[in-house]
Design an enzyme around this catalytic site. Structure first.
Site, PDB file in Angstrom:
ATOM      1  N   HIS A  48     -25.916   6.269  48.533  1.00 39.07           N
ATOM      2  CA  HIS A  48     -25.326   6.116  47.195  1.00 39.07           C
ATOM      3  C   HIS A  48     -23.909   6.652  47.205  1.00 39.07           C
ATOM      4  CE1 HIS A  48     -24.946   6.449  42.772  1.00 39.07           C
ATOM      5  NE2 HIS A  48     -25.948   5.609  42.715  1.00 39.07           N
ATOM      6  N   GLY A  57     -26.101   8.998  38.626  1.00 38.83           N
ATOM      7  CA  GLY A  57     -26.240   9.351  37.209  1.00 38.83           C
ATOM      8  C   GLY A  57     -27.612   9.896  36.875  1.00 38.83           C
ATOM      9  N   VAL A  58     -28.650   9.325  37.483  1.00 35.99           N
ATOM     10  CA  VAL A  58     -30.009   9.823  37.191  1.00 35.99           C
ATOM     11  C   VAL A  58     -30.192  11.263  37.687  1.00 35.99           C
ATOM     12  CG1 VAL A  58     -31.234   7.633  37.043  1.00 35.99           C
ATOM     13  CG2 VAL A  58     -30.934   8.709  39.261  1.00 35.99           C
TER      14      VAL A  58
END
Lengths: 145, 86
Positions: A48, A57-58
């Site tokens: 990522h 973001g999570v």
């Protein structure tokens, strides 16, 4: 204010999914400010994204959730083996800026409202004083026998 | 803000929260019980309470919780605290 040992006494999360390094500020039943150092050594950056490491973001939401867990557990005298803190709802989360290796993610959780032991909280994450994400979370607390 | 405006605002926020929980739209009426008729859980009720406080700029104590059971009852409660505020 609280070190990693005290953090681990108040959240059940462990490697590789403990996303708080230090507690900077805390007021029982009101707020907590936590710090997480973002390092290129973390596994998620392999994918990522390859060649373009961005903290997902999570994971920022998870950092907010763990900070909330600390606030609720510490406010009620520490983690109890039978108590489960669960994330019930994520509302209106916005991501303003990407978070990358080398950043220090500072997240502040402020209680909006308690109803029994459930809590609605406001969450705001910053890097170098600039807001990178904010929103609201709903937390439930249940006792398992 | 008159009673109808308060009720409209509450109806709107209940509809929004109920939709998030997959509640059948037909079960959302002004008299329907949040828990028994609509199946809202304690987390949803917390959201109802927190959102009403924010929208109307009031503080509703936890002792009022037994009165937060339907759109009509919420309207009465909000009206009470709005009139105390002014």
């Amino acid at each position: 204010m609280f070190n990693i040992k005290e953090i681990m006494e108040n959240v059940p999360h462990r490697y590789p999914f403990l996303l708080i390094d230090r507690i900077i500020d805390f007021k029982k039943d009101e707020y907590v400010t936590v710090l997480k150092n973002i390092s290129i050594n973390e596994a998620q950056f392999q994918g990522h994204f390859p060649g373009n490491p961005i903290f997902p973001g999570v994971y920022i939401i998870e950092n907010m959730a763990q900070a909330s867990c600390f606030l609720l557990a510490k406010s009620s005298g520490g983690l109890n083996q039978n108590t489960v803190y669960y994330l019930g709802k994520v509302n209106k989360i916005s991501f303003m800026k990407p978070v990358t290796p080398g950043d220090q993610l500072v997240t502040t959780i402020t209680v909006i409202k308690f109803l029994g032991r459930n809590a609605a909280v406001q969450a705001k994450s910053t890097v170098d004083g600039k807001t990178v994400a904010k929103g609201e979370l709903m937390f439930g607390v249940s006792e398992e026998s | 803000m008159n009673q109808e405006e308060i009720k409209d605002t509450i109806r709107e926020l209940i509809t929004e929260i109920a939709e998030d929980m997959d509640v059948d739209e037909e079960s959302i009426t002004d008299d329907a019980s949040f828990v028994e008729d609509m199946g809202l859980d304690s987390m949803a009720l917390l959201e109802v309470l927190a959102t009403m406080e924010k929208k109307f700029g009031i503080s509703i104590p936890e002792s009022e919780f037994p009165n937060i059971t339907s759109i009509n009852k919420c309207t009465d409660t909000v009206q009470k605290y709005l009139s105390e505020k002014s």
